[in-house]
Motif scaffolding. Structure first.
Motif, PDB file in Angstrom:
ATOM      1  N   UNK A   1      77.201  19.499  12.965  1.00 19.45           N
ATOM      2  CA  UNK A   1      76.314  18.784  12.050  1.00 19.45           C
ATOM      3  C   UNK A   1      75.971  17.383  12.545  1.00 19.45           C
ATOM      4  N   UNK A   2      76.971  16.647  12.999  1.00 23.04           N
ATOM      5  CA  UNK A   2      76.720  15.270  13.419  1.00 23.04           C
ATOM      6  C   UNK A   2      75.984  15.207  14.753  1.00 23.04           C
ATOM      7  N   UNK A   3      76.204  16.184  15.639  1.00 24.06           N
ATOM      8  CA  UNK A   3      75.434  16.230  16.887  1.00 24.06           C
ATOM      9  C   UNK A   3      73.965  16.487  16.573  1.00 24.06           C
ATOM     10  N   UNK A   4      73.716  17.399  15.639  1.00 27.73           N
ATOM     11  CA  UNK A   4      72.335  17.681  15.235  1.00 27.73           C
ATOM     12  C   UNK A   4      71.691  16.447  14.624  1.00 27.73           C
ATOM     13  N   UNK A   5      72.438  15.743  13.761  1.00 25.79           N
ATOM     14  CA  UNK A   5      71.894  14.545  13.120  1.00 25.79           C
ATOM     15  C   UNK A   5      71.590  13.462  14.147  1.00 25.79           C
ATOM     16  N   UNK A   6      72.507  13.280  15.116  1.00 24.67           N
ATOM     17  CA  UNK A   6      72.275  12.284  16.154  1.00 24.67           C
ATOM     18  C   UNK A   6      71.091  12.616  17.029  1.00 24.67           C
ATOM     19  N   UNK A   7      70.852  13.904  17.229  1.00 24.66           N
ATOM     20  CA  UNK A   7      69.704  14.329  18.031  1.00 24.66           C
ATOM     21  C   UNK A   7      68.404  14.136  17.267  1.00 24.66           C
ATOM     22  N   UNK A   8      68.427  14.411  15.985  1.00 32.24           N
ATOM     23  CA  UNK A   8      67.208  14.303  15.196  1.00 32.24           C
ATOM     24  C   UNK A   8      66.759  12.857  15.010  1.00 32.24           C
ATOM     25  N   UNK A   9      67.702  11.979  14.663  1.00 30.92           N
ATOM     26  CA  UNK A   9      67.362  10.564  14.442  1.00 30.92           C
ATOM     27  C   UNK A   9      68.644   9.741  14.535  1.00 30.92           C
ATOM     28  N   UNK A  10      68.974   9.215  15.724  1.00 27.49           N
ATOM     29  CA  UNK A  10      70.230   8.472  15.888  1.00 27.49           C
ATOM     30  C   UNK A  10      70.362   7.292  14.937  1.00 27.49           C
TER      31      UNK A  10
ATOM     32  N   UNK B   1      76.908  10.626  19.245  1.00 32.67           N
ATOM     33  CA  UNK B   1      76.565  10.129  20.578  1.00 32.67           C
ATOM     34  C   UNK B   1      76.037  11.256  21.458  1.00 32.67           C
ATOM     35  N   UNK B   2      76.655  12.425  21.378  1.00 37.03           N
ATOM     36  CA  UNK B   2      76.161  13.576  22.148  1.00 37.03           C
ATOM     37  C   UNK B   2      74.741  13.917  21.736  1.00 37.03           C
ATOM     38  N   UNK B   3      74.468  13.912  20.436  1.00 34.71           N
ATOM     39  CA  UNK B   3      73.121  14.220  19.963  1.00 34.71           C
ATOM     40  C   UNK B   3      72.114  13.175  20.398  1.00 34.71           C
ATOM     41  N   UNK B   4      72.501  11.894  20.304  1.00 35.92           N
ATOM     42  CA  UNK B   4      71.598  10.824  20.719  1.00 35.92           C
ATOM     43  C   UNK B   4      71.293  10.924  22.210  1.00 35.92           C
ATOM     44  N   UNK B   5      72.319  11.242  23.010  1.00 32.81           N
ATOM     45  CA  UNK B   5      72.110  11.382  24.454  1.00 32.81           C
ATOM     46  C   UNK B   5      71.185  12.564  24.749  1.00 32.81           C
ATOM     47  N   UNK B   6      71.338  13.644  23.983  1.00 34.19           N
ATOM     48  CA  UNK B   6      70.454  14.809  24.183  1.00 34.19           C
ATOM     49  C   UNK B   6      69.013  14.435  23.857  1.00 34.19           C
ATOM     50  N   UNK B   7      68.828  13.620  22.842  1.00 40.88           N
ATOM     51  CA  UNK B   7      67.477  13.169  22.492  1.00 40.88           C
ATOM     52  C   UNK B   7      66.873  12.345  23.622  1.00 40.88           C
TER      53      UNK B   7
ATOM     54  N   UNK C   1      64.780   4.687  22.107  1.00 40.26           N
ATOM     55  CA  UNK C   1      65.820   5.658  21.766  1.00 40.26           C
ATOM     56  C   UNK C   1      67.191   5.188  22.243  1.00 40.26           C
ATOM     57  N   UNK C   2      67.229   4.604  23.431  1.00 39.75           N
ATOM     58  CA  UNK C   2      68.495   4.073  23.940  1.00 39.75           C
ATOM     59  C   UNK C   2      68.981   2.948  23.036  1.00 39.75           C
ATOM     60  N   UNK C   3      68.065   2.095  22.585  1.00 35.10           N
ATOM     61  CA  UNK C   3      68.444   1.010  21.684  1.00 35.10           C
ATOM     62  C   UNK C   3      68.966   1.557  20.360  1.00 35.10           C
ATOM     63  N   UNK C   4      68.344   2.623  19.848  1.00 35.19           N
ATOM     64  CA  UNK C   4      68.804   3.235  18.602  1.00 35.19           C
ATOM     65  C   UNK C   4      70.200   3.835  18.755  1.00 35.19           C
TER      66      UNK C   4
ATOM     67  N   UNK D   1      68.972   6.753  11.927  1.00 36.19           N
ATOM     68  CA  UNK D   1      69.220   7.189  10.553  1.00 36.19           C
ATOM     69  C   UNK D   1      70.609   7.798  10.414  1.00 36.19           C
ATOM     70  N   UNK D   2      71.031   8.570  11.411  1.00 32.92           N
ATOM     71  CA  UNK D   2      72.353   9.183  11.367  1.00 32.92           C
ATOM     72  C   UNK D   2      73.436   8.114  11.282  1.00 32.92           C
ATOM     73  N   UNK D   3      73.322   7.085  12.102  1.00 34.51           N
ATOM     74  CA  UNK D   3      74.305   6.015  12.111  1.00 34.51           C
ATOM     75  C   UNK D   3      74.315   5.265  10.788  1.00 34.51           C
ATOM     76  N   UNK D   4      73.130   4.974  10.260  1.00 27.29           N
ATOM     77  CA  UNK D   4      73.032   4.233   9.011  1.00 27.29           C
ATOM     78  C   UNK D   4      73.686   5.005   7.868  1.00 27.29           C
ATOM     79  N   UNK D   5      73.402   6.292   7.775  1.00 24.78           N
ATOM     80  CA  UNK D   5      73.954   7.085   6.679  1.00 24.78           C
ATOM     81  C   UNK D   5      75.457   7.278   6.851  1.00 24.78           C
ATOM     82  N   UNK D   6      75.894   7.467   8.080  1.00 30.57           N
ATOM     83  CA  UNK D   6      77.320   7.641   8.325  1.00 30.57           C
ATOM     84  C   UNK D   6      78.107   6.414   7.870  1.00 30.57           C
ATOM     85  N   UNK D   7      77.614   5.221   8.220  1.00 39.00           N
ATOM     86  CA  UNK D   7      78.345   4.002   7.861  1.00 39.00           C
ATOM     87  C   UNK D   7      78.242   3.696   6.376  1.00 39.00           C
ATOM     88  N   UNK D   8      77.182   4.163   5.714  1.00 43.37           N
ATOM     89  CA  UNK D   8      77.087   3.982   4.276  1.00 43.37           C
ATOM     90  C   UNK D   8      77.983   4.973   3.532  1.00 43.37           C
ATOM     91  N   UNK D   9      78.206   6.129   4.131  1.00 44.86           N
ATOM     92  CA  UNK D   9      78.974   7.171   3.461  1.00 44.86           C
ATOM     93  C   UNK D   9      80.470   6.953   3.586  1.00 44.86           C
TER      94      UNK D   9
END
Length: 314
Positions: free
Chosen positions: A33-42, A181-187, A285-288, A44-52
């Protein structure tokens, strides 16, 4: 454990991420789930993870010191935050890392402006200045220290309002940030594959595509191996880690440098096209992905060994 949906925190109903998999889920599912989220939008994934989840909860937490209504403040700066103010450490604290809370009120206007509202920042204890001298107004059993414009990387900031992770959630935390991180790198490799044929640094006209295929294959192999290593592990660790948990943590530690290598390699091979629209998109994307990579390094390489994290009451 209660969890918030990506929809609620990410905003737009038509562009939302799937529900988070938390410590109550199996680790292979967390990875998926988190790899998919990181790939879709790093970002947003990071923001929601830290809020949750408040992933800094197991660390020793300093107490903000206020005087005449003033207290610690944080300013958003490129790559992170600038932290100023005074805190006091709990008596007898013994921790390599300390979480520094900042009152949320100063962030209200900036949050509305889209500048973020992080209110918990993590720093190495060894970087903190010496305690303030006697006569500073602080009780001697709660030594105080003061920071002035100290930089904290974006990946070492989170939200105190999130559900507190426990010391036994260490493997979940490490798995979650590594998965993002794996998802973001794949993106990033996807973006590299989309660069013009003559944009890469290699001699071959198809250098960007060839490089992207090579780097994506490395990510795929590591992701598959990590999923196998996580299979069958308990959802929450015990006080004494099992051999399988220690093996998984060792594997996570190996994946981290590889992910950073892939991102750096993709970035370097895209530099010749930095002036091109697609090249600029890859740089963004790298900055995100940067906060996720920062937190992954902290989680996998710097946190105390499994089962030895300093804890506090949530």
């Amino acid at each position: 454990m209660s969890k918030r949906s990506w929809d609620a925190a990410a905003g737009a109903p038509g562009d939302c991420l799937p529900d988070l998999a938390g410590p109550d889920a199996g680790l292979p599912r967390v990875l998926e789930r988190l790899e998919h989220a990181g790939h879709r939008d790093p970002s947003a994934a990071w923001d929601v993870f830290t809020r949750t989840w408040n992933w800094a909860a197991p660390l020793a937490t300093a107490l903000p010191v206020t005087a005449d209504g003033a207290g610690p403040v944080a300013q958003a700066v490129p790559g992170g935050f600038s932290l100023s103010g005074r805190w006091r450490l709990p008596a007898g604290v013994r921790s390599d890392w300390v979480a520094l809370p900042v009152p949320t009120e100063p962030w209200v206007e900036r949050a509305a402006a889209g500048e973020g509202d992080r209110d918990l920042f993590v720093l190495p204890e060894r970087t903190l200045p010496r305690v303030l001298p006697e006569g500073s107004g602080e009780p001697s059993h709660t030594p105080a220290f003061e920071l002035t414009d100290v930089f904290v990387a974006a990946g070492l900031a989170t939200h105190a309002s999130g559900t507190a992770l426990r010391a036994q959630d260490t493997v979940f935390f490490r798995t979650a940030v590594t998965a993002m991180a794996l998802g973001a790198a794949r993106r990033v490799t996807d973006a590299l594959a989309g660069l013009p044929p003559d944009a890469g640094a290699g001699a071959s006209p198809a250098a960007p595509t060839a490089s992207a295929v090579e780097l994506a294959a490395v990510l795929h192999d590591e992701r598959t191996a990590l999923a196998a290593a996580l299979q069958g592990l308990p959802r929450s660790g015990g006080a004494v880690p099992s051999a399988s948990e220690e093996s998984a943590v060792t594997h996570l530690a190996r994946v981290g440098p590889m992910v950073r290598h892939v991102v750096v390699a993709a970035y370097e091979r895209a530099l010749p096209s930095a002036g091109h629209h697609d090249g600029q998109a890859l740089v963004r994307m790298v900055e995100d992905a940067a906060p996720i990579l920062q937190c992954m390094r902290f989680a996998v390489e710097t946190l105390p060994p499994l089962g030895k994290t300093n804890t506090r009451k949530a």
